[in-house]
Write an enzyme that holds these catalytic residues in place. Structure first.
Site, PDB file in Angstrom:
ATOM      1  N   GLU A 181       0.889  -1.440  -0.241  1.00  0.00           N
ATOM      2  CA  GLU A 181      -0.031   0.021  -0.400  1.00  0.00           C
ATOM      3  C   GLU A 181       0.848   0.801  -0.022  1.00  0.00           C
ATOM      4  O   GLU A 181       1.767   1.707   1.014  1.00  0.00           O
ATOM      5  CB  GLU A 181      -1.208  -0.075   1.647  1.00  0.00           C
ATOM      6  CG  GLU A 181      -2.053  -1.534   1.554  1.00  0.00           C
ATOM      7  CD  GLU A 181      -3.409  -1.151   0.320  1.00  0.00           C
ATOM      8  OE1 GLU A 181      -2.807  -0.219  -0.253  1.00  0.00           O
ATOM      9  OE2 GLU A 181      -3.702  -2.171   0.347  1.00  0.00           O
ATOM     10  N   CYS A 196      -3.262   8.639   3.737  1.00  0.00           N
ATOM     11  CA  CYS A 196      -3.424   8.340   2.107  1.00  0.00           C
ATOM     12  C   CYS A 196      -4.509   8.201   1.204  1.00  0.00           C
ATOM     13  O   CYS A 196      -4.286   8.206  -0.030  1.00  0.00           O
ATOM     14  CB  CYS A 196      -2.578   7.019   2.138  1.00  0.00           C
ATOM     15  SG  CYS A 196      -3.992   5.210   3.206  1.00  0.00           S
TER      16      CYS A 196
HETATM   17  P1  NAP Z   1       7.896   5.289   4.417  1.00  0.00           P
HETATM   18  O1  NAP Z   1       9.427   6.179   5.267  1.00  0.00           O
HETATM   19  O2  NAP Z   1       7.852   4.286   3.634  1.00  0.00           O
HETATM   20  O3  NAP Z   1       8.291   4.164   5.985  1.00  0.00           O
HETATM   21  C1  NAP Z   1       7.243   3.298   6.252  1.00  0.00           C
HETATM   22  C2  NAP Z   1       7.860   1.983   6.613  1.00  0.00           C
HETATM   23  O4  NAP Z   1       8.811   1.581   6.165  1.00  0.00           O
HETATM   24  C3  NAP Z   1       8.563   2.369   8.502  1.00  0.00           C
HETATM   25  O5  NAP Z   1       7.826   1.168   8.913  1.00  0.00           O
HETATM   26  C4  NAP Z   1       9.478   2.921   7.878  1.00  0.00           C
HETATM   27  O6  NAP Z   1      10.719   2.245   8.730  1.00  0.00           O
HETATM   28  C5  NAP Z   1      10.075   1.284   6.563  1.00  0.00           C
HETATM   29  N1  NAP Z   1      11.297   1.057   6.281  1.00  0.00           N
HETATM   30  C6  NAP Z   1      11.646   2.408   6.128  1.00  0.00           C
HETATM   31  N2  NAP Z   1      12.695   1.353   4.861  1.00  0.00           N
HETATM   32  C7  NAP Z   1      12.775   0.771   5.499  1.00  0.00           C
HETATM   33  C8  NAP Z   1      13.690  -1.061   4.569  1.00  0.00           C
HETATM   34  N3  NAP Z   1      14.931  -0.143   4.455  1.00  0.00           N
HETATM   35  N4  NAP Z   1      13.307  -1.863   5.425  1.00  0.00           N
HETATM   36  C9  NAP Z   1      12.469  -1.919   5.399  1.00  0.00           C
HETATM   37  N5  NAP Z   1      11.257  -1.223   6.244  1.00  0.00           N
HETATM   38  C10 NAP Z   1      11.911  -0.306   5.918  1.00  0.00           C
HETATM   39  O7  NAP Z   1       6.435   5.661   4.889  1.00  0.00           O
HETATM   40  P2  NAP Z   1       6.309   6.682   5.936  1.00  0.00           P
HETATM   41  O8  NAP Z   1       6.215   8.406   5.880  1.00  0.00           O
HETATM   42  O9  NAP Z   1       5.818   6.263   7.879  1.00  0.00           O
HETATM   43  O10 NAP Z   1       4.725   6.862   5.177  1.00  0.00           O
HETATM   44  C11 NAP Z   1       3.490   8.125   4.609  1.00  0.00           C
HETATM   45  C12 NAP Z   1       3.090   7.138   3.441  1.00  0.00           C
HETATM   46  O11 NAP Z   1       2.843   6.314   3.638  1.00  0.00           O
HETATM   47  C13 NAP Z   1       3.027   8.227   1.946  1.00  0.00           C
HETATM   48  O12 NAP Z   1       3.496   8.327   1.467  1.00  0.00           O
HETATM   49  C14 NAP Z   1       1.473   7.429   2.609  1.00  0.00           C
HETATM   50  O13 NAP Z   1       1.272   7.792   0.912  1.00  0.00           O
HETATM   51  C15 NAP Z   1       1.970   6.156   2.845  1.00  0.00           C
HETATM   52  N6  NAP Z   1       0.759   5.706   3.702  1.00  0.00           N
HETATM   53  C16 NAP Z   1      -0.033   4.681   1.842  1.00  0.00           C
HETATM   54  C17 NAP Z   1      -1.807   4.106   2.990  1.00  0.00           C
HETATM   55  C18 NAP Z   1      -1.783   2.881   2.049  1.00  0.00           C
HETATM   56  O14 NAP Z   1      -2.995   2.368   2.183  1.00  0.00           O
HETATM   57  N7  NAP Z   1      -2.244   2.860   0.525  1.00  0.00           N
HETATM   58  C19 NAP Z   1      -1.577   4.183   4.568  1.00  0.00           C
HETATM   59  C20 NAP Z   1      -0.970   5.286   5.079  1.00  0.00           C
HETATM   60  C21 NAP Z   1      -0.195   5.765   4.616  1.00  0.00           C
HETATM   61  P3  NAP Z   1      11.412   3.420   9.905  1.00  0.00           P
HETATM   62  O15 NAP Z   1      10.113   4.477   9.879  1.00  0.00           O
HETATM   63  O16 NAP Z   1      11.658   3.080  10.894  1.00  0.00           O
HETATM   64  O17 NAP Z   1      12.250   3.815   8.918  1.00  0.00           O
END
Ligand code: NAP
Length: 525
Positions: free
Chosen positions: A255, A294
């Protein structure tokens, strides 16, 4: 205080100083997290070998009862979740309710529909398939809960709902869960897991939480496991291309981010109920959780002749939305989650400004109420307007994850569909119109690039479920840049945690196996 990790049925504090979680309003340091020193390979093995078998000894209906107990345990601590949401996300009551009450409701919903699966241990799909003349040899498709672990890597914006919307169908399926919440807001997820563990509802190994970096987690996932990721497109691409995930063909549900649209029909002129309804919806979407959903409306497609009137109406409402410290009862809009997100929003906004006119807000030097701009992470809501939708680039590409929306003018149906499709795959689009043929042609033109289309006409009025709300009975997810994942949609969500296989064999053998099953007809109701 450092939050512990819960793995191997035990609480374990990670090594080192860890990362500090902060209050986005005051900049105060709250708690620390660290996953350093936790053996993630062992943690996953414990979930698979202890949690999974214990869960799968039970029938679906018994696991549904567990979900009901989890919902009760969470509901009993709801006030604490609101407190943590305020501290760590700067969430006001409405923001916190969207996440926390949405989480509890989703858990209750799966408890309720899970009971309909009665005593089965496996799912049966479709009818018996004749494969020989006398029907001595037949085929039957089954769905079996996977014997691996469900690994959840979650985004920062839904620490409560993000846990529950994934946990409910996985646990109902009989699959143990290992959750890694996003670091900036891990506290609330941690507290919910702590309450579930304290309530002693689940067998050891059925639930684990890792707070802090995912470190080498993906290096230890296996063929039976499922990785369910929610977050940005960039991280999604890293996870999708992880060598171990690729080599072992690990099932992935993604997602990712999404440039969602709302569409004003040509019949909705100023003064009509639908015009006003969409104005309200746009402002609600921009300001609820400070636009950090999102599903939030990012582009509003408006007939060119209504662009000015629509912009004026949204601006008038936005100007009454006070932004600042949610502890002040006058305040309606809170901060984004931290300074990094604030910078990312302002950077995205400056790109949008290159091709749009600013109708309201977006001033990086604005003064939030009762908060120090140096320490806090506020973004002033911003409404932009773009008159050349097909010629623009950033409005379709850059997800400003904050209180920002862009009005985009369109000229006729063909133009509208082409502009909407430039999102390249979105979670949701809304169509507000009383013109049934316009709505039909729009849905036919965009349906394949959207996970959900919300249609609102005058017969529905304000009874619709909301552009940004994910209801557990309906699909959440979207194709293309939205990640291609599918979640919720009632019992369909269980399919992610099951593996389909067919048995071709003697009719008696099939009959015996079928006796262990629940028919999947209810999955598709
Ligand atoms: P993010 O920076 O991509 O992080 C998401 C998750 O991935 C976090 O738990 C992060 O951990 C982890 N992560 C980062 N690098 C990783 C790696 N190399 N290996 C494994 N895990 C890793 O996203 P965010 O800033 O938390 O969230 C915002 C984004 O989420 C927005 O773009 C939004 O559109 C999207 N979103 C989508 C949905 C949907 O259902 N489509 C719902 C909510 C949000 P750390 O925090 O420890 O780095």
């Amino acid at each position: 205080m450092k939050l512990s990790n819960y793995v191997n049925g035990q609480w374990n504090e990670g090594n080192g100083p860890g990362e500090t979680l902060i209050d986005p309003v005051t900049g105060d340091e709250l708690v620390r997290i660290s996953s350093q020193g936790v053996d993630l390979e062992v943690a996953l093995a414990f979930a698979r070998t202890q949690g999974g078998p214990a869960l799968r000894q039970l029938a679906y209906a018994q696991r549904a009862e567990m979900l009901a107990k989890i919902a009760d345990a969470l509901a009993a601590n709801r006030d604490e979740y609101f407190r943590l949401s305020l501290l760590n996300l700067g969430a006001n009551q409405a923001d916190a309710s969207f996440d926390v009450d949405g989480a509890i409701y989703t858990m209750k919903y799966y408890a309720k529909i899970g009971r309909a699966l009665a005593e089965g241990k496996m799912l049966k799909e479709g009818a018996v398939i004749p494969l020989s003349k006398g029907n001595a040899f037949v085929g039957q498709h089954f769905l079996m809960p996977t014997k691996g672990a469900a690994v959840f890597i979650n985004a920062f914006n839904f620490p409560a709902w993000g846990l529950c919307e994934k946990a409910a169908p996985a646990l109902l399926s009989g699959v143990p869960i290992v959750v890694k919440p996003a670091s900036p807001t891990a506290w609330l997820t941690h507290r919910m897991v702590e309450d579930i563990v304290k309530a002693d509802i689940l067998p050891p190994g059925a639930i684990s939480i890792i707070c802090g970096s995912a470190r080498d987690l993906l290096g230890h996932v296996r063929e039976e496991d499922i990785v369910s990721f929610t977050g940005s497109g960039d991280t999604a691409a890293r996870i999708r291309s992880h060598a171990n995930v690729l080599r072992r063909f690990v099932r992935l549900n993604i997602e990712a981010d999404s440039i969602n649209s709302a569409i004003l029909g040509p019949d909705c002129t100023p003064g009509t109920d639908l015009f006003d309804l969409l104005v309200k919806e746009v402002v609600r979407e921009m300001t609820l959780k400070a636009g950090q959903k999102c599903t939030t409306i990012r582009r509003v497609l408006v007939p060119r002749q209504q662009l000015k009137a629509f912009g004026d109406a949204v601006t008038a409402r936005l100007s009454s939305m006070t932004v600042g410290n949610p502890r002040n009862p006058e305040v309606k809009v809170g901060p984004v989650v931290n300074k990094a997100q604030q910078s990312s929003c302002l950077e995205g906004l400056s790109k949008l400004k290159e091709e749009c006119e600013v109708l309201f807000g977006g001033d990086k030097n604005f003064q939030p109420i009762d908060a120090d701009p140096q320490k806090s992470a506020f973004v002033q809501p911003a409404l932009l307007s773009c008159t050349n939708g097909l010629g623009a680039k950033y409005i379709h590409d850059v997800e400003v994850f904050g209180p920002v929306a862009t009005l985009v003018a369109y000229d006729g149906l063909e133009d509208l569909i082409a502009i909407t499709r430039r999102g390249l795959g979105s979670l949701v689009a809304s169509v507000f119109s009383d013109d049934a043929s316009f709505t039909r042609e729009t849905v036919l033109g965009i349906g394949d690039l959207h996970g959900r289309v919300l249609v609102v006409d005058s017969t529905v009025g304000n009874q619709h479920t909301g552009h940004g709300n994910e209801v557990p009975s309906c699909l959440h997810g979207g194709p293309g840049r939205a990640g291609g994942g599918e979640e919720l949609a009632g019992l369909r969500a269980l399919l992610l945690y099951h593996r389909r296989f067919v048995v071709q064999g003697p009719a008696d053998c099939i009959t015996e196996l079928s006796g262990l099953c629940v028919d999947t007809a209810p999955l598709h109701s």
